[in-house]
Design an enzyme around this catalytic site. Structure first.
Site, short mmCIF file in Angstrom:
data_model
loop_
_atom_site.label_atom_id
_atom_site.label_comp_id
_atom_site.label_asym_id
_atom_site.label_seq_id
_atom_site.Cartn_x
_atom_site.Cartn_y
_atom_site.Cartn_z
N HIS A 12 0.87 -1.19 0.00
CA HIS A 12 0.00 0.00 0.00
C HIS A 12 0.90 1.23 0.00
O HIS A 12 1.76 1.37 0.86
CB HIS A 12 -0.90 0.00 1.24
CG HIS A 12 -1.67 1.28 1.41
ND1 HIS A 12 -2.46 1.82 0.42
CD2 HIS A 12 -1.78 2.12 2.48
CE1 HIS A 12 -3.02 2.93 0.86
NE2 HIS A 12 -2.62 3.14 2.10
N HIS B 52 1.23 5.67 -1.23
CA HIS B 52 0.52 6.92 -1.55
C HIS B 52 1.27 7.60 -2.70
O HIS B 52 1.50 8.80 -2.68
CB HIS B 52 0.43 7.82 -0.33
CG HIS B 52 -0.52 7.32 0.71
ND1 HIS B 52 -1.79 7.83 0.88
CD2 HIS B 52 -0.41 6.33 1.61
CE1 HIS B 52 -2.42 7.19 1.85
NE2 HIS B 52 -1.58 6.27 2.32
N ASP C 31 0.37 -5.48 -20.86
CA ASP C 31 1.38 -6.47 -20.47
C ASP C 31 1.18 -6.93 -19.03
O ASP C 31 1.67 -8.00 -18.65
CB ASP C 31 2.79 -5.88 -20.61
CG ASP C 31 3.29 -5.89 -22.04
OD1 ASP C 31 2.77 -6.67 -22.86
OD2 ASP C 31 4.21 -5.11 -22.34
N HIS D 274 -8.36 7.90 -1.32
CA HIS D 274 -7.34 7.26 -0.49
C HIS D 274 -6.09 6.97 -1.32
O HIS D 274 -5.18 7.79 -1.35
CB HIS D 274 -7.92 5.99 0.15
CG HIS D 274 -7.06 5.37 1.18
ND1 HIS D 274 -7.46 4.30 1.95
CD2 HIS D 274 -5.78 5.64 1.58
CE1 HIS D 274 -6.49 3.95 2.78
NE2 HIS D 274 -5.46 4.74 2.57
N TYR E 185 6.48 -15.03 -23.44
CA TYR E 185 7.36 -13.95 -22.98
C TYR E 185 8.38 -14.49 -21.98
O TYR E 185 8.05 -15.29 -21.11
CB TYR E 185 6.53 -12.83 -22.34
CG TYR E 185 7.36 -11.72 -21.77
CD1 TYR E 185 7.75 -10.63 -22.54
CD2 TYR E 185 7.78 -11.74 -20.43
CE1 TYR E 185 8.53 -9.59 -22.02
CE2 TYR E 185 8.55 -10.72 -19.90
CZ TYR E 185 8.91 -9.66 -20.71
OH TYR E 185 9.68 -8.64 -20.18
#
Length: 232
Positions: free
Chosen positions: A94, A96, A119, A170, A228
């Protein structure tokens, strides 16, 4: 007892400032041990330059501390609920980061404009709506997890195909098979958010990538017959 798990979590957390995804004490990464049903997570409010592996906190899937003397991240209940509900993820990140947060604050999905996006995932990156007043005033971090589940259900998304989400007002959460992959996805999300923003600055009427090209790029990297990379 949890030395290896703490080290994994610590190393993943230290990548956030190195990649320019956080400032000061923003953000957190967790890593799970499925066999022991616990996860490691960054302690709340500790600057990255002061963080040590032994500071990492171990919690169970209800967010209760199993080992550690520090208070875990304020987002711990969100991480716990994601681990409890989605059994195939091994790490959660998480941040910001600037461009991802900008899209979240605007309350907008990130459109899939090109092959760089395709991709990594074959859909727009979803932005979950803002939580209701009742959710915010109640068990906020737990309800944040529920809001993620709701937007995935509404849009028919699979968590192992779409490993990133925005939360309105958020910011972003990402996940992956490992904590390192979760951080990788945070960096990818930030770059995709930046690219989409710049694209719309150049041409506000830019159409989304055509389906054939979108699916070609996703399938060649993630499909049954993916080709790939170098394989095993």
């Amino acid at each position: 007892m949890y030395t290896t798990l703490k080290e994994e979590c610590y190393e993943a957390n230290m990548q956030l400032p190195q990649l320019g995804l956080v400032l000061f004490t923003f953000g957190n990464v967790s890593a799970v041990d499925r066999e022991r049903a616990v996860f490691a997570i960054k302690p709340s409010g500790v600057p990255y330059e002061a963080l040590r592996p032994q500071d990492i906190v171990i919690c169970d899937y209800d967010g209760k501390i199993v080992e550690g003397t520090m208070r875990p991240s304020s987002d711990t209940k969100t991480h716990a609920l994601l681990y409890k509900t989605w059994p195939k993820i091994g790490g959660i990140s998480h941040t910001h980061s600037t461009h991802a947060v900008a899209w979240a604050q605007a309350g907008m999905d990130i459109p899939i404009f090109g092959t760089t996006h395709a991709d990594h995932t074959h859909q727009d990156i979803p932005c979950a709506p803002a939580l209701t007043d009742e959710m915010i005033q109640g068990d906020y971090e737990y309800e944040t997890g529920n809001q993620i589940f709701d937007v995935f259900a509404q849009k028919g998304l699979l968590y192992n195909e779409m490993e990133m989400v925005l939360l309105q007002n958020h910011g972003p959460f990402t996940w992956g098979k490992t904590a390192e992959k979760a951080v990788y996805n945070s960096a990818v999300l930030e770059e995709l958010a930046k690219m989409a923003y710049l694209t719309l600055q150049i041409n506000p009427n830019t159409p989304r990538i055509k389906d054939t090209l979108r699916l070609k790029h996703y399938e060649r990297k993630h499909g049954t017959n993916a080709y790939y990379g170098q394989g095993c």
